[in-house]
Design a protein around this motif. Structure first.
Motif, short mmCIF file in Angstrom:
data_model
loop_
_atom_site.label_atom_id
_atom_site.label_comp_id
_atom_site.label_asym_id
_atom_site.label_seq_id
_atom_site.Cartn_x
_atom_site.Cartn_y
_atom_site.Cartn_z
N PHE A 5 0.86 -1.17 0.00
CA PHE A 5 0.00 0.00 0.00
C PHE A 5 0.90 1.23 0.00
N GLU A 6 0.65 2.16 -0.91
CA GLU A 6 1.43 3.39 -1.00
C GLU A 6 0.48 4.57 -0.84
N ILE A 7 0.81 5.52 0.04
CA ILE A 7 0.03 6.75 0.18
C ILE A 7 0.75 7.83 -0.61
N ALA A 8 -0.01 8.59 -1.40
CA ALA A 8 0.57 9.65 -2.22
C ALA A 8 -0.30 10.90 -2.17
N GLU A 9 0.29 12.04 -2.51
CA GLU A 9 -0.44 13.30 -2.56
C GLU A 9 -1.09 13.45 -3.93
N ALA A 10 -2.25 14.08 -3.93
CA ALA A 10 -2.94 14.39 -5.18
C ALA A 10 -3.32 15.86 -5.14
N GLY A 11 -2.36 16.72 -5.40
CA GLY A 11 -2.62 18.15 -5.32
C GLY A 11 -2.49 18.66 -3.90
N ASN A 12 -3.11 19.80 -3.65
CA ASN A 12 -3.05 20.43 -2.33
C ASN A 12 -4.02 19.77 -1.37
N GLU A 13 -3.48 19.26 -0.27
CA GLU A 13 -4.30 18.72 0.81
C GLU A 13 -5.21 17.56 0.42
N SER A 14 -4.85 16.80 -0.57
CA SER A 14 -5.59 15.59 -0.95
C SER A 14 -4.61 14.43 -1.02
N TYR A 15 -5.07 13.26 -0.58
CA TYR A 15 -4.23 12.08 -0.54
C TYR A 15 -5.03 10.88 -1.05
N PHE A 16 -4.31 9.89 -1.55
CA PHE A 16 -4.93 8.65 -1.98
C PHE A 16 -3.94 7.53 -1.71
N PHE A 17 -4.43 6.31 -1.79
CA PHE A 17 -3.50 5.19 -1.70
C PHE A 17 -3.72 4.28 -2.87
N ARG A 18 -2.68 3.55 -3.20
CA ARG A 18 -2.79 2.52 -4.25
C ARG A 18 -2.19 1.24 -3.69
N LEU A 19 -2.73 0.14 -4.17
CA LEU A 19 -2.23 -1.18 -3.81
C LEU A 19 -1.50 -1.73 -5.02
N THR A 20 -0.25 -2.10 -4.83
CA THR A 20 0.52 -2.66 -5.94
C THR A 20 0.89 -4.11 -5.63
N ALA A 21 0.91 -4.92 -6.67
CA ALA A 21 1.31 -6.33 -6.56
C ALA A 21 2.83 -6.40 -6.45
N PRO A 22 3.36 -7.54 -6.05
CA PRO A 22 4.81 -7.68 -5.93
C PRO A 22 5.59 -7.33 -7.21
N ASP A 23 4.96 -7.52 -8.37
CA ASP A 23 5.65 -7.19 -9.62
C ASP A 23 5.50 -5.72 -10.02
N GLY A 24 4.84 -4.91 -9.16
CA GLY A 24 4.68 -3.48 -9.44
C GLY A 24 3.38 -3.11 -10.11
N THR A 25 2.59 -4.09 -10.50
CA THR A 25 1.30 -3.82 -11.14
C THR A 25 0.36 -3.15 -10.15
N VAL A 26 -0.28 -2.04 -10.56
CA VAL A 26 -1.24 -1.36 -9.71
C VAL A 26 -2.53 -2.18 -9.72
#
Length: 86
Positions: A5-26
């Protein structure tokens, strides 16, 4: 190795997370959260519910069992999606 699970910023004051597989596939991307704490809570909810979640086939073409009959319905209402698969 498990997914990440990776948390990232999406512009000002917004955040999202993505789940990636071991091979890097989102595998999945979350909706936007106003805080990092909200994004972390979303990850916790996914971790707690994913292993026990029902699989509901909402495709137009339903699977057919080996006996040739259609499987019984597993859910009667459509839950709100937490993640958007990509």
């Amino acid at each position: 190795m498990a997914g990440v699970f990776e948390i990232a910023e999406a512009g000002n004051e917004s955040y999202f997370f993505r789940l990636t597989a071991p091979d890097g596939t989102v595998v999945a991307v979350s909706p936007l959260f106003e805080t990092i704490k909200g994004a972390a809570a979303g990850i916790t909810a996914v971790r707690e519910n994913a292993a026990t979640g029902l699989v509901v086939d909402r495709s137009a073409r339903k699977a057919v069992t080996q006996s040739g009959s259609k499987p019984a319905a597993t859910a009667s209402s459509r839950p709100a999606p937490l993640l958007t698969a990509r």
